[in-house]
Write a protein that holds these residues in place. Sequence first.
Motif, PDB file in Angstrom:
ATOM      1  N   LEU A  41       0.819  -1.214   0.000  1.00 39.10           N
ATOM      2  CA  LEU A  41       0.000   0.000   0.000  1.00 39.10           C
ATOM      3  C   LEU A  41       0.854   1.265   0.000  1.00 39.10           C
ATOM      4  CD1 LEU A  41      -2.835   1.422   0.469  1.00 39.10           C
ATOM      5  CD2 LEU A  41      -2.268   1.282   2.904  1.00 39.10           C
ATOM      6  N   LYS A  42       1.875   1.297   0.851  1.00 40.48           N
ATOM      7  CA  LYS A  42       2.625   2.529   1.065  1.00 40.48           C
ATOM      8  C   LYS A  42       3.814   2.733   0.122  1.00 40.48           C
ATOM      9  CE  LYS A  42       2.058   5.278   3.804  1.00 40.48           C
ATOM     10  NZ  LYS A  42       1.319   6.536   3.653  1.00 40.48           N
ATOM     11  N   LEU A  43       4.483   1.671  -0.310  1.00 40.25           N
ATOM     12  CA  LEU A  43       5.694   1.853  -1.106  1.00 40.25           C
ATOM     13  C   LEU A  43       5.460   2.650  -2.384  1.00 40.25           C
ATOM     14  CD1 LEU A  43       8.699   1.486  -1.467  1.00 40.25           C
ATOM     15  CD2 LEU A  43       8.249  -0.735  -2.510  1.00 40.25           C
ATOM     16  N   PRO A  44       4.435   2.355  -3.171  1.00 41.94           N
ATOM     17  CA  PRO A  44       4.254   3.141  -4.397  1.00 41.94           C
ATOM     18  C   PRO A  44       4.114   4.646  -4.125  1.00 41.94           C
ATOM     19  CG  PRO A  44       2.930   1.158  -4.516  1.00 41.94           C
ATOM     20  CD  PRO A  44       3.465   1.258  -3.101  1.00 41.94           C
ATOM     21  N   THR A  45       3.413   5.020  -3.069  1.00 40.59           N
ATOM     22  CA  THR A  45       3.281   6.451  -2.770  1.00 40.59           C
ATOM     23  C   THR A  45       4.576   7.007  -2.197  1.00 40.59           C
ATOM     24  OG1 THR A  45       2.314   5.996  -0.583  1.00 40.59           O
ATOM     25  CG2 THR A  45       0.780   6.334  -2.404  1.00 40.59           C
ATOM     26  N   MET A  46       5.280   6.219  -1.397  1.00 36.28           N
ATOM     27  CA  MET A  46       6.549   6.676  -0.840  1.00 36.28           C
ATOM     28  C   MET A  46       7.578   6.898  -1.942  1.00 36.28           C
ATOM     29  SD  MET A  46       6.655   4.310   2.593  1.00 36.28           S
ATOM     30  CE  MET A  46       8.095   4.993   3.390  1.00 36.28           C
ATOM     31  N   LEU A  47       7.553   6.063  -2.968  1.00 37.27           N
ATOM     32  CA  LEU A  47       8.475   6.248  -4.096  1.00 37.27           C
ATOM     33  C   LEU A  47       8.211   7.556  -4.830  1.00 37.27           C
ATOM     34  CD1 LEU A  47       8.570   2.623  -5.545  1.00 37.27           C
ATOM     35  CD2 LEU A  47      10.402   3.814  -4.312  1.00 37.27           C
ATOM     36  N   LYS A  48       6.985   8.045  -4.749  1.00 35.53           N
ATOM     37  CA  LYS A  48       6.618   9.329  -5.367  1.00 35.53           C
ATOM     38  C   LYS A  48       6.811  10.489  -4.395  1.00 35.53           C
ATOM     39  CE  LYS A  48       3.193   7.121  -8.274  1.00 35.53           C
ATOM     40  NZ  LYS A  48       1.768   6.853  -8.434  1.00 35.53           N
ATOM     41  N   LYS A  49       7.444  10.210  -3.251  1.00 42.34           N
ATOM     42  CA  LYS A  49       7.697  11.209  -2.200  1.00 42.34           C
ATOM     43  C   LYS A  49       6.397  11.714  -1.573  1.00 42.34           C
ATOM     44  CE  LYS A  49      12.121  11.136  -3.007  1.00 42.34           C
ATOM     45  NZ  LYS A  49      12.755   9.954  -2.540  1.00 42.34           N
ATOM     46  N   ASP A  50       5.382  10.886  -1.582  1.00 43.11           N
ATOM     47  CA  ASP A  50       4.107  11.203  -0.933  1.00 43.11           C
ATOM     48  C   ASP A  50       4.084  10.457   0.398  1.00 43.11           C
ATOM     49  OD1 ASP A  50       1.522  11.493  -0.024  1.00 43.11           O
ATOM     50  OD2 ASP A  50       0.574  10.660  -1.807  1.00 43.11           O
ATOM     51  N   PHE A  51       4.289  11.190   1.478  1.00 43.22           N
ATOM     52  CA  PHE A  51       4.364  10.590   2.800  1.00 43.22           C
ATOM     53  C   PHE A  51       3.142  10.928   3.646  1.00 43.22           C
ATOM     54  CE2 PHE A  51       8.736  11.309   1.325  1.00 43.22           C
ATOM     55  CZ  PHE A  51       9.163   9.995   1.262  1.00 43.22           C
ATOM     56  N   ALA A  52       2.041  11.227   2.977  1.00 44.99           N
ATOM     57  CA  ALA A  52       0.810  11.554   3.704  1.00 44.99           C
ATOM     58  C   ALA A  52       0.375  10.359   4.550  1.00 44.99           C
ATOM     59  CB  ALA A  52      -0.297  11.929   2.720  1.00 44.99           C
ATOM     60  N   PRO A  53      -0.006  10.608   5.798  1.00 43.79           N
ATOM     61  CA  PRO A  53      -0.433   9.499   6.650  1.00 43.79           C
ATOM     62  C   PRO A  53      -1.799   8.968   6.235  1.00 43.79           C
ATOM     63  CG  PRO A  53      -0.724  11.575   7.799  1.00 43.79           C
ATOM     64  CD  PRO A  53      -0.041  11.890   6.499  1.00 43.79           C
ATOM     65  N   ASN A  54      -1.991   7.682   6.448  1.00 42.94           N
ATOM     66  CA  ASN A  54      -3.295   7.057   6.208  1.00 42.94           C
ATOM     67  C   ASN A  54      -4.036   6.824   7.509  1.00 42.94           C
ATOM     68  OD1 ASN A  54      -2.045   6.864   3.705  1.00 42.94           O
ATOM     69  ND2 ASN A  54      -2.994   4.935   3.220  1.00 42.94           N
ATOM     70  N   PHE A  55      -3.402   7.181   8.616  1.00 39.80           N
ATOM     71  CA  PHE A  55      -3.960   6.950   9.942  1.00 39.80           C
ATOM     72  C   PHE A  55      -3.477   8.098  10.821  1.00 39.80           C
ATOM     73  CE2 PHE A  55      -3.985   4.702  14.115  1.00 39.80           C
ATOM     74  CZ  PHE A  55      -5.297   4.243  14.107  1.00 39.80           C
ATOM     75  N   PRO A  56      -4.361   8.789  11.509  1.00 43.45           N
ATOM     76  CA  PRO A  56      -3.935   9.933  12.320  1.00 43.45           C
ATOM     77  C   PRO A  56      -2.893   9.548  13.370  1.00 43.45           C
ATOM     78  CG  PRO A  56      -6.325   9.892  12.119  1.00 43.45           C
ATOM     79  CD  PRO A  56      -5.810   8.588  11.561  1.00 43.45           C
ATOM     80  N   MET A  57      -1.819  10.318  13.443  1.00 44.09           N
ATOM     81  CA  MET A  57      -0.736  10.032  14.386  1.00 44.09           C
ATOM     82  C   MET A  57      -1.208  10.044  15.834  1.00 44.09           C
ATOM     83  SD  MET A  57       1.921   9.109  12.833  1.00 44.09           S
ATOM     84  CE  MET A  57       3.068   9.149  14.173  1.00 44.09           C
ATOM     85  N   GLN A  58      -2.185  10.879  16.149  1.00 42.43           N
ATOM     86  CA  GLN A  58      -2.654  10.916  17.535  1.00 42.43           C
ATOM     87  C   GLN A  58      -3.242   9.569  17.943  1.00 42.43           C
ATOM     88  OE1 GLN A  58      -5.351  14.159  16.863  1.00 42.43           O
ATOM     89  NE2 GLN A  58      -7.144  12.853  16.944  1.00 42.43           N
ATOM     90  N   HIS A  59      -3.892   8.896  17.021  1.00 45.21           N
ATOM     91  CA  HIS A  59      -4.466   7.582  17.320  1.00 45.21           C
ATOM     92  C   HIS A  59      -3.369   6.516  17.405  1.00 45.21           C
ATOM     93  CE1 HIS A  59      -8.315   9.376  16.926  1.00 45.21           C
ATOM     94  NE2 HIS A  59      -8.250   9.518  15.614  1.00 45.21           N
ATOM     95  N   SER A  60      -2.402   6.637  16.517  1.00 50.44           N
ATOM     96  CA  SER A  60      -1.286   5.716  16.536  1.00 50.44           C
ATOM     97  C   SER A  60      -0.512   5.841  17.850  1.00 50.44           C
ATOM     98  CB  SER A  60      -0.374   6.010  15.346  1.00 50.44           C
ATOM     99  OG  SER A  60       0.709   5.150  15.327  1.00 50.44           O
ATOM    100  N   HIS A  61      -0.280   7.075  18.274  1.00 48.92           N
ATOM    101  CA  HIS A  61       0.433   7.321  19.531  1.00 48.92           C
ATOM    102  C   HIS A  61      -0.357   6.741  20.712  1.00 48.92           C
ATOM    103  CE1 HIS A  61       3.313   9.283  22.120  1.00 48.92           C
ATOM    104  NE2 HIS A  61       2.323   9.793  22.817  1.00 48.92           N
ATOM    105  N   LYS A  62      -1.662   6.928  20.692  1.00 52.18           N
ATOM    106  CA  LYS A  62      -2.526   6.373  21.741  1.00 52.18           C
ATOM    107  C   LYS A  62      -2.395   4.854  21.783  1.00 52.18           C
ATOM    108  CE  LYS A  62      -6.592   5.529  20.560  1.00 52.18           C
ATOM    109  NZ  LYS A  62      -7.024   4.156  20.420  1.00 52.18           N
ATOM    110  N   ASP A  63      -2.409   4.215  20.621  1.00 52.12           N
ATOM    111  CA  ASP A  63      -2.297   2.758  20.559  1.00 52.12           C
ATOM    112  C   ASP A  63      -0.963   2.281  21.127  1.00 52.12           C
ATOM    113  OD1 ASP A  63      -4.774   2.768  19.363  1.00 52.12           O
ATOM    114  OD2 ASP A  63      -4.029   2.334  17.346  1.00 52.12           O
ATOM    115  N   MET A  64       0.122   3.006  20.809  1.00 49.81           N
ATOM    116  CA  MET A  64       1.427   2.628  21.341  1.00 49.81           C
ATOM    117  C   MET A  64       1.457   2.763  22.857  1.00 49.81           C
ATOM    118  SD  MET A  64       4.407   3.736  18.664  1.00 49.81           S
ATOM    119  CE  MET A  64       4.078   5.474  18.656  1.00 49.81           C
TER     120      MET A  64
END
Length: 88
Positions: A41-64
């Motif tokens: 899912l992420k590699l094709p967009t990362m290769l285009k220098k598109d690093f937009a998140p697909n999941f809000p970081m605040q939720h990811s941080h909460k999960d961690m």
Amino acid sequence: MDTIMAAFGESLALAEFVGLNGDKMLEVIGQGAIQSPMYALKLPTMLKKDFAPNFPMQHSHKDMKLAVGMAKEAGVEYALTECAGQGR
């Protein structure tokens, strides 16, 4: 997932720096033991220098934080995830 994607991003940067082809990386990773739908899912967009998140970081941080808390309660060392969660 956060630590996996961070390591993957670093690997991609290194591969690009030494001249490896990103499309070939995706093909090789897709056939190996570390294959993951997240990479596909992420590699094709990362290769285009598109690093937009697909999941809000605040939720990811909460999960961690929840995972680290659970590990501490169980007496299990969870150092990598704990360090990753401190970056905020």
